[in-house]
Design an enzyme around this catalytic site. Sequence first.
Site, PDB file in Angstrom:
ATOM      1  N   CYS A   2       0.832  -1.214   0.000  1.00  0.00           N
ATOM      2  CA  CYS A   2       0.000   0.000   0.000  1.00  0.00           C
ATOM      3  C   CYS A   2       0.864   1.260   0.000  1.00  0.00           C
ATOM      4  CB  CYS A   2      -0.967  -0.010   1.180  1.00  0.00           C
ATOM      5  SG  CYS A   2      -2.277   1.229   1.007  1.00  0.00           S
TER       6      CYS A   2
ATOM      7  N   ASP B 180      -3.107   1.554  10.378  1.00  0.00           N
ATOM      8  CA  ASP B 180      -4.266   2.434  10.554  1.00  0.00           C
ATOM      9  C   ASP B 180      -4.693   2.435  12.016  1.00  0.00           C
ATOM     10  OD1 ASP B 180      -4.385   1.476   7.562  1.00  0.00           O
ATOM     11  OD2 ASP B 180      -5.448   3.385   7.711  1.00  0.00           O
TER      12      ASP B 180
HETATM   13  P1  RI2 Z   1       0.398   6.565   6.966  1.00  0.00           P
HETATM   14  C1  RI2 Z   1      -3.517   3.890   4.771  1.00  0.00           C
HETATM   15  O1  RI2 Z   1      -4.907   3.757   4.768  1.00  0.00           O
HETATM   16  C2  RI2 Z   1      -2.790   2.589   4.507  1.00  0.00           C
HETATM   17  O2  RI2 Z   1      -3.460   1.465   5.041  1.00  0.00           O
HETATM   18  C3  RI2 Z   1      -1.483   2.872   5.194  1.00  0.00           C
HETATM   19  O3  RI2 Z   1      -0.719   1.726   5.443  1.00  0.00           O
HETATM   20  C4  RI2 Z   1      -1.976   3.542   6.468  1.00  0.00           C
HETATM   21  O4  RI2 Z   1      -3.069   4.353   6.050  1.00  0.00           O
HETATM   22  C5  RI2 Z   1      -0.970   4.359   7.213  1.00  0.00           C
HETATM   23  O5  RI2 Z   1      -0.544   5.414   6.420  1.00  0.00           O
HETATM   24  P2  RI2 Z   1      -5.814   4.459   3.616  1.00  0.00           P
HETATM   25  O6  RI2 Z   1      -6.204   5.820   4.154  1.00  0.00           O
HETATM   26  O7  RI2 Z   1      -0.276   7.223   8.135  1.00  0.00           O
HETATM   27  O8  RI2 Z   1      -5.028   4.507   2.360  1.00  0.00           O
HETATM   28  O9  RI2 Z   1       1.692   5.917   7.394  1.00  0.00           O
HETATM   29  O10 RI2 Z   1      -7.014   3.557   3.487  1.00  0.00           O
HETATM   30  O11 RI2 Z   1       0.562   7.479   5.792  1.00  0.00           O
END
Ligand code: RI2
Length: 306
Positions: A127, A198
Site C-alpha cells: 500500500c 491504521d
Molecule cells: P500513513 C492507509 O490507509 C494505509 O493502510 C497505510 O498503510 C496507512 O493508512 C498508514 O498510512 P488508507 O487511508 O499514516 O489509504 O503511514 O485507506 O501514511
Amino acid sequence: MSKLDKTARDIKTMRVRGALNIAITALKALDDVLDDEARDTKALIRKLELGGKKLKSARPTAVSLPNAVNYALLVAKENRLLSLEEFRSEMHSSLNRFIIEQEKSLEKIGAIGANLIESGDVILTHCNSDTVVTILKKAHDEGKKIKVVCTESRPRYQGLITAKELSSYGIPTILIVDSAVHLMMKKLKVDKVFVGADTVCSDGDVINKIGTSQVALCAKELDIDFIVATESIKFSFESVMGSLVLIEERDPSEVISKAKLPKVKVMNPAFDVTDSSYIDMIITEHGIMPPQAAYQLIGEKFRSRA
Ligand code: RI2
C-alpha cells in the site's frame, strides 16, 4: 457546503487518505471552525463537537481520526471557561502544536526506521504509507543502497503511489501484483517488510490495508522481518476497553463494475488484521517496541482517559 463538510467528504472518498494525513487534515478542519461566528465559547464548542462528529464518521477504521478529534474536543473542554477570544487563541495554538508534534513524530520514525536498514537491503512494502516512505527516503538519503518492492494494493492501487514516489526519489523500485508476494519475496531475496498502520490494538494486533496480513504470513513463512511503522496517535485506547475495530467495507465498484458481473456479490473490505505473532517489531516516535508492548504504550499515552 462548509469547509468542514468538504474535508469530511474528501476523507470519505479518499481524496485525502493515509492514517496520519487524515488525522492532521481533520485537525486543520477543526482549526478553521474556530474562526466561525459564534455567540460565545459554549456555542463555539458546540460547533466543534458537531464538526468533530462529522469528521469521525467519515471513515471508521483508522483510529488516528477519532484520536485527533477527541484530542481537540478535550482541549476545548479544558478551556471552556475562557472568553471567546482567549478560547480561540488557546485552541489555535494547541491544535497547531499538536499538528507539529505529529509531523515531528513522522520525522523521528523516519530516523529510527532508517537505522534498521542496511545497505544492500531489499525491502517490500504494501500500500502507501507516508511513514514507511519517510523511512525509505531517509535510508536512501543516508547513502544506503536499497531496492524496494511495492505491491499494487488492489483495489485502489495505492502501491502505485509508493512506487512513483520512491522511483522519482531515485530509489530502485519494483512493482508486483499482490498475489506475487510469496514468490517474489523468495526470488528477489527480500530482507525486510515495512508496512504502516491504521490502528494498533492493545494486544499488539495491527490493522492496515487489506492484504497486509497475507504479506505477514508470507514473511513469517520465509523468516523475513515484518516491521510496522506507526505514530502513537494510531494506538487504540478503545481496544483496551474491549471495543472491536470496525473494518471498513467500501463500495464494490472499486473492485469491478456491477455491469461486468451482474449476478455476483462483490465484497470490498479495505483493511485486515495482522496478528501480533506475525509482527517482529513496531516503530513509533518513542522507539522500537515488540507488539506486546502496545498495551503499555496505550496506558502511558491515554492515562487521562482511563
Ligand atoms: P500513513 C492507509 O490507509 C494505509 O493502510 C497505510 O498503510 C496507512 O493508512 C498508514 O498510512 P488508507 O487511508 O499514516 O489509504 O503511514 O485507506 O501514511
